[in-house]
Motif scaffolding. Sequence first.
Motif, PDB file in Angstrom:
ATOM      1  N   ASN A 156       0.847  -1.186   0.000  1.00  0.00           N
ATOM      2  CA  ASN A 156       0.000   0.000   0.000  1.00  0.00           C
ATOM      3  C   ASN A 156       0.888   1.242   0.000  1.00  0.00           C
ATOM      4  O   ASN A 156       1.723   1.420   0.894  1.00  0.00           O
ATOM      5  CB  ASN A 156      -0.921   0.021   1.224  1.00  0.00           C
ATOM      6  CG  ASN A 156      -2.031   1.037   1.080  1.00  0.00           C
ATOM      7  OD1 ASN A 156      -2.734   1.060   0.072  1.00  0.00           O
ATOM      8  ND2 ASN A 156      -2.209   1.884   2.074  1.00  0.00           N
ATOM      9  N   VAL A 157       0.720   2.081  -1.019  1.00  0.00           N
ATOM     10  CA  VAL A 157       1.603   3.231  -1.230  1.00  0.00           C
ATOM     11  C   VAL A 157       1.056   4.488  -0.569  1.00  0.00           C
ATOM     12  O   VAL A 157      -0.129   4.791  -0.663  1.00  0.00           O
ATOM     13  CB  VAL A 157       1.792   3.492  -2.742  1.00  0.00           C
ATOM     14  CG1 VAL A 157       2.398   4.864  -2.997  1.00  0.00           C
ATOM     15  CG2 VAL A 157       2.663   2.413  -3.349  1.00  0.00           C
ATOM     16  N   LYS A 158       1.966   5.221   0.090  1.00  0.00           N
ATOM     17  CA  LYS A 158       1.641   6.532   0.646  1.00  0.00           C
ATOM     18  C   LYS A 158       2.576   7.565   0.041  1.00  0.00           C
ATOM     19  O   LYS A 158       3.775   7.312  -0.097  1.00  0.00           O
ATOM     20  CB  LYS A 158       1.799   6.528   2.174  1.00  0.00           C
ATOM     21  CG  LYS A 158       0.880   5.567   2.895  1.00  0.00           C
ATOM     22  CD  LYS A 158       1.109   5.631   4.406  1.00  0.00           C
ATOM     23  CE  LYS A 158       0.175   4.668   5.128  1.00  0.00           C
ATOM     24  NZ  LYS A 158       0.353   4.728   6.607  1.00  0.00           N
ATOM     25  N   HIS A 159       2.042   8.716  -0.308  1.00  0.00           N
ATOM     26  CA  HIS A 159       2.870   9.807  -0.822  1.00  0.00           C
ATOM     27  C   HIS A 159       3.112  10.841   0.266  1.00  0.00           C
ATOM     28  O   HIS A 159       2.241  11.089   1.104  1.00  0.00           O
ATOM     29  CB  HIS A 159       2.215  10.473  -2.033  1.00  0.00           C
ATOM     30  CG  HIS A 159       2.501   9.763  -3.322  1.00  0.00           C
ATOM     31  ND1 HIS A 159       1.919   8.566  -3.642  1.00  0.00           N
ATOM     32  CD2 HIS A 159       3.308  10.084  -4.364  1.00  0.00           C
ATOM     33  CE1 HIS A 159       2.351   8.160  -4.825  1.00  0.00           C
ATOM     34  NE2 HIS A 159       3.207   9.058  -5.283  1.00  0.00           N
ATOM     35  N   SER A 160       4.308  11.402   0.230  1.00  0.00           N
ATOM     36  CA  SER A 160       4.671  12.427   1.207  1.00  0.00           C
ATOM     37  C   SER A 160       5.297  13.630   0.517  1.00  0.00           C
ATOM     38  O   SER A 160       5.688  13.575  -0.654  1.00  0.00           O
ATOM     39  CB  SER A 160       5.651  11.866   2.244  1.00  0.00           C
ATOM     40  OG  SER A 160       5.010  10.940   3.084  1.00  0.00           O
ATOM     41  N   PRO A 198      18.389  12.988   8.695  1.00  0.00           N
ATOM     42  CA  PRO A 198      16.928  13.135   8.595  1.00  0.00           C
ATOM     43  C   PRO A 198      16.428  14.433   9.207  1.00  0.00           C
ATOM     44  O   PRO A 198      15.378  14.945   8.806  1.00  0.00           O
ATOM     45  CB  PRO A 198      16.392  11.912   9.329  1.00  0.00           C
ATOM     46  CG  PRO A 198      17.513  11.458  10.213  1.00  0.00           C
ATOM     47  CD  PRO A 198      18.768  11.800   9.480  1.00  0.00           C
ATOM     48  N   ASP A 199      17.177  14.983  10.166  1.00  0.00           N
ATOM     49  CA  ASP A 199      16.765  16.239  10.790  1.00  0.00           C
ATOM     50  C   ASP A 199      16.929  17.436   9.860  1.00  0.00           C
ATOM     51  O   ASP A 199      16.433  18.523  10.159  1.00  0.00           O
ATOM     52  CB  ASP A 199      17.570  16.483  12.071  1.00  0.00           C
ATOM     53  CG  ASP A 199      17.229  15.477  13.162  1.00  0.00           C
ATOM     54  OD1 ASP A 199      16.099  14.942  13.121  1.00  0.00           O
ATOM     55  OD2 ASP A 199      18.092  15.209  14.020  1.00  0.00           O
ATOM     56  N   ALA A 200      17.615  17.227   8.727  1.00  0.00           N
ATOM     57  CA  ALA A 200      17.797  18.307   7.755  1.00  0.00           C
ATOM     58  C   ALA A 200      16.573  18.470   6.872  1.00  0.00           C
ATOM     59  O   ALA A 200      16.487  19.424   6.089  1.00  0.00           O
ATOM     60  CB  ALA A 200      19.037  18.053   6.897  1.00  0.00           C
ATOM     61  N   PHE A 201      15.620  17.530   7.008  1.00  0.00           N
ATOM     62  CA  PHE A 201      14.425  17.552   6.164  1.00  0.00           C
ATOM     63  C   PHE A 201      13.162  17.410   7.011  1.00  0.00           C
ATOM     64  O   PHE A 201      13.196  16.883   8.120  1.00  0.00           O
ATOM     65  CB  PHE A 201      14.480  16.418   5.136  1.00  0.00           C
ATOM     66  CG  PHE A 201      15.664  16.487   4.215  1.00  0.00           C
ATOM     67  CD1 PHE A 201      15.605  17.208   3.038  1.00  0.00           C
ATOM     68  CD2 PHE A 201      16.843  15.823   4.542  1.00  0.00           C
ATOM     69  CE1 PHE A 201      16.702  17.263   2.190  1.00  0.00           C
ATOM     70  CE2 PHE A 201      17.938  15.876   3.705  1.00  0.00           C
ATOM     71  CZ  PHE A 201      17.867  16.604   2.527  1.00  0.00           C
ATOM     72  N   LEU A 202      12.063  17.870   6.451  1.00  0.00           N
ATOM     73  CA  LEU A 202      10.759  17.735   7.091  1.00  0.00           C
ATOM     74  C   LEU A 202       9.862  16.902   6.181  1.00  0.00           C
ATOM     75  O   LEU A 202       9.614  17.278   5.031  1.00  0.00           O
ATOM     76  CB  LEU A 202      10.134  19.116   7.326  1.00  0.00           C
ATOM     77  CG  LEU A 202       8.729  19.143   7.955  1.00  0.00           C
ATOM     78  CD1 LEU A 202       8.757  18.498   9.339  1.00  0.00           C
ATOM     79  CD2 LEU A 202       8.211  20.574   8.035  1.00  0.00           C
ATOM     80  N   LEU A 203       9.398  15.770   6.685  1.00  0.00           N
ATOM     81  CA  LEU A 203       8.548  14.855   5.929  1.00  0.00           C
ATOM     82  C   LEU A 203       7.111  14.980   6.404  1.00  0.00           C
ATOM     83  O   LEU A 203       6.829  14.826   7.590  1.00  0.00           O
ATOM     84  CB  LEU A 203       9.045  13.418   6.117  1.00  0.00           C
ATOM     85  CG  LEU A 203       8.388  12.331   5.262  1.00  0.00           C
ATOM     86  CD1 LEU A 203       8.784  12.477   3.802  1.00  0.00           C
ATOM     87  CD2 LEU A 203       8.775  10.944   5.786  1.00  0.00           C
ATOM     88  N   GLN A 204       6.188  15.264   5.467  1.00  0.00           N
ATOM     89  CA  GLN A 204       4.780  15.443   5.819  1.00  0.00           C
ATOM     90  C   GLN A 204       3.891  14.626   4.868  1.00  0.00           C
ATOM     91  O   GLN A 204       4.226  14.422   3.701  1.00  0.00           O
ATOM     92  CB  GLN A 204       4.385  16.924   5.711  1.00  0.00           C
ATOM     93  CG  GLN A 204       5.212  17.845   6.593  1.00  0.00           C
ATOM     94  CD  GLN A 204       4.844  19.301   6.410  1.00  0.00           C
ATOM     95  OE1 GLN A 204       3.794  19.758   6.877  1.00  0.00           O
ATOM     96  NE2 GLN A 204       5.689  20.056   5.718  1.00  0.00           N
ATOM     97  N   SER A 205       2.774  14.180   5.387  1.00  0.00           N
ATOM     98  CA  SER A 205       1.832  13.407   4.576  1.00  0.00           C
ATOM     99  C   SER A 205       1.282  14.242   3.428  1.00  0.00           C
ATOM    100  O   SER A 205       0.990  15.430   3.580  1.00  0.00           O
ATOM    101  CB  SER A 205       0.679  12.908   5.440  1.00  0.00           C
ATOM    102  OG  SER A 205      -0.306  12.281   4.634  1.00  0.00           O
ATOM    103  N   PHE A 206       1.129  13.588   2.273  1.00  0.00           N
ATOM    104  CA  PHE A 206       0.551  14.251   1.096  1.00  0.00           C
ATOM    105  C   PHE A 206      -0.689  13.490   0.631  1.00  0.00           C
ATOM    106  O   PHE A 206      -1.142  13.620  -0.493  1.00  0.00           O
ATOM    107  CB  PHE A 206       1.595  14.314  -0.025  1.00  0.00           C
ATOM    108  CG  PHE A 206       1.381  15.410  -1.030  1.00  0.00           C
ATOM    109  CD1 PHE A 206       1.340  16.738  -0.656  1.00  0.00           C
ATOM    110  CD2 PHE A 206       1.230  15.099  -2.371  1.00  0.00           C
ATOM    111  CE1 PHE A 206       1.150  17.749  -1.597  1.00  0.00           C
ATOM    112  CE2 PHE A 206       1.046  16.088  -3.323  1.00  0.00           C
ATOM    113  CZ  PHE A 206       1.007  17.426  -2.928  1.00  0.00           C
ATOM    114  N   SER A 207      -1.241  12.691   1.549  1.00  0.00           N
ATOM    115  CA  SER A 207      -2.384  11.826   1.194  1.00  0.00           C
ATOM    116  C   SER A 207      -3.655  12.612   0.873  1.00  0.00           C
ATOM    117  O   SER A 207      -4.548  12.087   0.206  1.00  0.00           O
ATOM    118  CB  SER A 207      -2.667  10.848   2.332  1.00  0.00           C
ATOM    119  OG  SER A 207      -1.590   9.961   2.518  1.00  0.00           O
ATOM    120  N   SER A 208      -3.740  13.864   1.330  1.00  0.00           N
ATOM    121  CA  SER A 208      -4.923  14.669   1.012  1.00  0.00           C
ATOM    122  C   SER A 208      -4.953  15.061  -0.460  1.00  0.00           C
ATOM    123  O   SER A 208      -6.012  15.367  -1.004  1.00  0.00           O
ATOM    124  CB  SER A 208      -4.953  15.929   1.882  1.00  0.00           C
ATOM    125  OG  SER A 208      -3.817  16.741   1.639  1.00  0.00           O
TER     126      SER A 208
END
Length: 252
Positions: free
Chosen positions: A110-114, A198-208
């Motif tokens: 199951n794929v999620k985009h961020s 990883p702290d150099a980047f911000l990962l957020q959900s793009f599922s909307s």
Amino acid sequence: MKKRIIFTSILSALFSGTSIANEKIHYYVIEKQAQPFQIETGGDTHKGIVTDIVQAVFQDSSYEINYHTYPFNRMITLLEARDEENWITYGSPSWGNIQAENLSDIPIYNVKHSLLSSSQKPFNFEETDDLNNKAVVLLLGFEYPNLEPLIKKGSVEELRVKDYTAAFRVLQRIPGDTVFVEMESRMKYNLQKQNLDPDAFLLQSFSSVIPDYPIHLAFDPKMDAKLQSFINQRLKTLQSSGELETIISNYN
């Protein structure tokens, strides 16, 4: 007598264990852009979520996997042309191309985009208007239909790059004005592979914007029915035994 000798020779060739060749399965791999689904090194060494599942499907069978590694666009052209019969790769019903025409009975992932951005200038994403006047970094060759309305309207700028290294570099060089949209699993894998903080980047959900969707094995639309039935049955066995979940967990 001569006819009998010839007939006997033919039978011997047909039923000799050393002369019966396994049936070839043509498995197509995307070069450099599909980790952790397909991980290839120089087109020779193959592993990854999809690849490991395909290998498990045909393990101890009379089928032999023949690997074909190409850049994404070239691969799609060859699949559509049926350069090889009875091919396999991976796809999704939401993609709308040759990778969506004939899919396995059950999904394998199951794929999620961020959305990834630089933490140098924190960016909070809640709705599409938050993307206004930003450049959205996307991988060359892949389609993102849910983003097309925003791109055509001009509210965001499309910036295509050849690989993950280039995408991460853009975010670091132009923080605050650029965001990278991709499958979450592929982002995380490549961040770790490149030993980036990883702290150099911000990962957020793009599922909307891009809803979660299933990944399946994708088959030649004219695949032999017996072969397709064999694959589907083996997939169900792998699922019920828990092996599918084990394979996926190896890359999470």
